[in-house]
Scaffold this active site. Structure first.
Site, short mmCIF file in Angstrom:
data_model
loop_
_atom_site.label_atom_id
_atom_site.label_comp_id
_atom_site.label_asym_id
_atom_site.label_seq_id
_atom_site.Cartn_x
_atom_site.Cartn_y
_atom_site.Cartn_z
N SER A 28 0.85 -1.19 0.00
CA SER A 28 0.00 0.00 0.00
C SER A 28 0.88 1.24 0.00
O SER A 28 2.03 1.20 0.47
CB SER A 28 -0.90 0.02 1.24
OG SER A 28 -1.52 1.28 1.42
N TYR A 59 -1.75 -0.82 10.34
CA TYR A 59 -1.86 -1.25 8.94
C TYR A 59 -0.63 -0.84 8.14
O TYR A 59 -0.05 -1.64 7.40
CB TYR A 59 -3.13 -0.63 8.35
CG TYR A 59 -3.37 -0.93 6.89
CD1 TYR A 59 -3.92 -2.14 6.49
CD2 TYR A 59 -3.07 0.02 5.91
CE1 TYR A 59 -4.15 -2.41 5.15
CE2 TYR A 59 -3.31 -0.23 4.57
CZ TYR A 59 -3.85 -1.44 4.19
OH TYR A 59 -4.09 -1.72 2.87
N LYS A 108 2.27 -3.10 5.97
CA LYS A 108 2.51 -2.95 4.54
C LYS A 108 3.98 -2.66 4.25
O LYS A 108 4.55 -3.16 3.27
CB LYS A 108 1.61 -1.88 3.94
CG LYS A 108 0.13 -2.24 3.99
CD LYS A 108 -0.13 -3.57 3.28
CE LYS A 108 -1.59 -3.93 3.22
NZ LYS A 108 -1.86 -5.19 2.48
#
Length: 252
Positions: free
Chosen positions: A142, A155, A159
Site C-alpha cells: 500500500s 496497517y 505494509k
C-alpha cells in the site's frame, strides 16, 4: 501476457482488487484458485469468473492461518499438478488512533497482513522449488507503507513489512528461479471505498492524475509483475497511485 498452462492462487479475492486480479489471470489463460474468508462471496466470485473465462475455483477459508494456507496450496496442486503464481492479497484495515489502539485489533492486523502473506509465500515457494520450474510471488502492499496516514499506524507498519519481506526473500529463493515483488496501490475505487462519502471526489482532487485508481489499474500492474515479461524484476515494489506519493496531500 500469456498465462496458459499456469496455475495461480490469489487470497482475499472475493471482491475488489483481488477479484480483478483473478479475472484478468483467467482471461489470459491461467487456472485460478480464488480464496476469500467469506465462503458465499468466494463461491459467487469464482462462479462469475468461471462463467466468463472458465478455470476459476473457489477455496474459501481464513488465509491468516498457516494450516489453511498449506491446504490452499495443496488443493491447487492436487487439481493441476503445479503452482506457478501466488498472490498474497488478503489484508485487513482496522482504523484507530495510535494512543488508544487495542491489542486485539493489532494482533488481527498482524496475523492476516503479515502472517498470512509470510505463510503463503513459504508454502508456495516450497511447492515451486519441488517442481523445479520457478515461479512468481506477489504481495499487495500500500502507499501507506511509504507515506504516513492518520489512524493507520498498525496497517501501515504491516505494509512496509511486506515490502521488506519481498526484498529479503530475494536472498532466499532467487536461486530456485522464484521472483518476489509487491504492488502498492494508492486510493482505489472498490465496492468498499465507493460507499464512503466523498471518497472519489476527495481523492480525485488530491491525486495528481486527477482520479483514484480503478481495480483494473492495480490488476494490470500485478499481472505484469507475475508475468514472464517481468522475468528479471524481483525484490521491487511498484506503486500505483496516480502520483499521490510524490506530493502526499492529506485527505483530511
Amino acid at each position: 501476457m500469456d498465462f496458459k498452462h499456469k496455475t495461480a492462487i490469489v487470497t482475499g479475492a472475493g471482491s475488489g482488487i483481488g477479484f480483478e486480479m483473478c479475472r484478468q489471470l483467467a482471461h489470459h489463460g491461467a487456472t485460478v484458485f480464488l480464496n476469500d474468508v467469506d465462503a458465499a462471496l468466494c463461491r459467487e466470485a469464482a462462479g462469475k469468473i468461471s462463467a466468463e473465462y472458465g478455470h476459476c475455483f473457489p477455496v474459501p477459508g481464513d488465509s491468516g492461518h498457516e494450516g489453511f494456507v498449506n491446504e490452499l496450496v495443496k488443493a491447487a496442486v492436487e487439481q493441476t499438478g503445479r503452482l506457478d503464481i501466488a498472490i498474497a492479497n488478503a489484508g485487513i484495515t482496522l482504523f484507530g488512533e495510535f494512543l488508544s489502539y487495542p491489542a486485539e485489533s493489532l494482533f488481527r492486523v498482524l496475523q492476516l497482513n503479515i502472517g498470512g502473506t509470510f505463510f503463503l509465500a513459504q508454502a508456495a515457494a516450497r511447492q515451486m522449488i519441488g517442481q523445479g520450474s520457478g515461479g512468481a510471488l506477489l504481495f499487495t502492499s500500500s502507499v501507506t507503507g511509504h507515506q504516513a496516514h492518520k489512524n493507520l499506524a498498525a496497517y501501515s507498519m504491516t505494509k512496509a513489512a511486506l515490502e521488506m519481506l519481498a526484498k529479503n526473500l530475494v536472498a532466499e529463493v532467487s536461486g530456485f528461479g522464484i521472483r518476489v515483488n509487491t504492488v502498492a496501490p494508492g486510493a482505489t475505487l472498490t465496492e468498499r471505498t465507493t460507499t464512503e462519502p466523498d471518497y472519489e471526489a476527495v481523492w480525485s482532487r488530491i491525486t495528481p492524475m486527477g482520479r483514484p485508481a480503478s481495480v483494473q489499474d492495480i490488476a494490470h500492474a500485478a499481472l505484469f509483475l507475475v508475468s514472464d515479461q517481468a522475468r528479471h524484476i524481483t525484490g521491487q515494489s511498484l506503486v500505483v497511485d496516480g502520483g499521490w506519493t510524490a506530493t502526499s496531500p492529506s485527505p483530511y
